[in-house]
Design a protein around this motif. Structure first.
Motif, PDB file in Angstrom:
ATOM      1  N   SER A 137       4.730 -10.714  -9.573  1.00 54.18           N
ATOM      2  CA  SER A 137       4.215  -9.355  -9.421  1.00 54.18           C
ATOM      3  C   SER A 137       2.845  -9.214 -10.071  1.00 54.18           C
ATOM      4  O   SER A 137       1.966  -8.504  -9.551  1.00 54.18           O
ATOM      5  N   ASP A 140       2.435  -8.969  -1.259  1.00 50.81           N
ATOM      6  CA  ASP A 140       3.613  -9.495  -1.957  1.00 50.81           C
ATOM      7  C   ASP A 140       4.132 -10.757  -1.276  1.00 50.81           C
ATOM      8  O   ASP A 140       4.437 -11.757  -1.943  1.00 50.81           O
ATOM      9  N   HIS A 181       8.359  -5.678   0.077  1.00 45.71           N
ATOM     10  CA  HIS A 181       7.722  -5.612  -1.230  1.00 45.71           C
ATOM     11  C   HIS A 181       8.671  -6.044  -2.346  1.00 45.71           C
ATOM     12  O   HIS A 181       8.359  -5.876  -3.528  1.00 45.71           O
TER      13      HIS A 181
END
Length: 278
Positions: A13, A43, A216
């Motif tokens: 992340s 992502d 995501h």
């Protein structure tokens, strides 16, 4: 098959944040580029380049590498940011996006950009090229995979479905496709312009193994890839529910940000928002 550790998800992340910041800054510097669709796949691109793919920046052409074909080639800033972060070329190159006599053009160029496996731009052609690569892997009984990323608006191209039919007919289990299902294309919602819905059912009808995920969520994406690798004699498609312009409130779910560059003032604001996000 198992989840990524919480620590690893946090690491990925953090990288995805860097990718988003680089996307915003390079498009702003160029005053041109596709912001929305680049941010929506950040992502996935992070997960592929930094967790899933067998690749080596020191040997970009190694024969047993996994391949990535960005069929929605206008989202090139996402892979450029990942390639620079991975070490394929100096990050300074990002600030010459779309400039003549530099390697990072508006769409990926395999002849001039290290780490780019296929030149793409005309929608539909990328997945077709990916099918050829996957057939080669299957014929050689190789252990590498071909990943390809399509936009949901791109599914309006007839060539996509010719490729889908081809992939199923030749049982291309080395092929894993991802559909960036953010619901928007340059002229508006896909449901209004030329609906490709229902996407899952269409791919199933063409003989593909279908997986639906939150695009995501790193763990959902990771598990989908692991599942796809267990499938034999069939191509797999991961349909990702995503948010166009993900990461910046002003750009999220806004069709106007499909091919719009931020101003310098907006970029500062957007980068700060990405940096401060949890």
């Amino acid at each position: 098959m198992g989840n990524l550790t919480q620590e690893r998800v946090h690491q990925l992340s953090s990288i995805a944040k860097k990718i988003r910041i680089d996307i915003l800054e390079m498009i702003t510097k160029a005053s041109s580029g596709h912001t929305g669709g680049s941010l929506s796949i950040a992502d996935l691109i992070t997960l592929l380049y930094f967790e899933e793919m067998n690749i080596d920046p020191e040997n970009p052409q190694k024969s047993d590498r996994d391949r990535l074909v960005l069929s929605k080639g206008h989202a090139a800033p996402a892979i450029y940011a990942a390639l620079a972060e991975k070490g394929y070329f100096a990050k300074e190159e990002l600030f010459y996006l779309r400039q003549a006599n530099h390697m990072l053009q508006g769409h990926p160029d395999m002849k001039h950009t290290p780490g780019v496996d296929m030149t793409t731009g005309s929608l539909g052609q990328g997945i077709s090229a990916a099918c050829g690569m996957a057939l080669s892997a299957k014929m050689d009984n190789a252990d590498w995979y071909v990943y390809t990323v399509l936009g949901d608006g791109e599914l309006e191209e007839g060539q996509v479905w010719e490729a889908a039919m081809y992939a199923a007919h030749y049982k291309l289990d080395h092929l894993i496709a991802f559909v960036d299902n953010n619901g928007l294309q340059i002229d508006g919602p896909i449901s209004q312009v030329m609906s490709s819905l229902p996407i899952s059912e269409k791919f199933k009808a063409f003989g593909w193994h279908v997986i639906n995920v939150n695009g995501h969520n790193m763990n959902e994406l990771h598990c989908a890839i692991e599942e796809a690798k267990q499938v034999k004699d069939s191509p797999s498609v991961v349909i990702m529910k995503t948010i166009k312009g993900k990461g910046v409130k002003e750009t999220e779910n806004k069709v106007g940000w499909h091919g719009k560059a931020p101003s310098e003032e907006q970029c500062v604001q957007f980068v700060k928002e990405v940096q401060e996000a949890e």
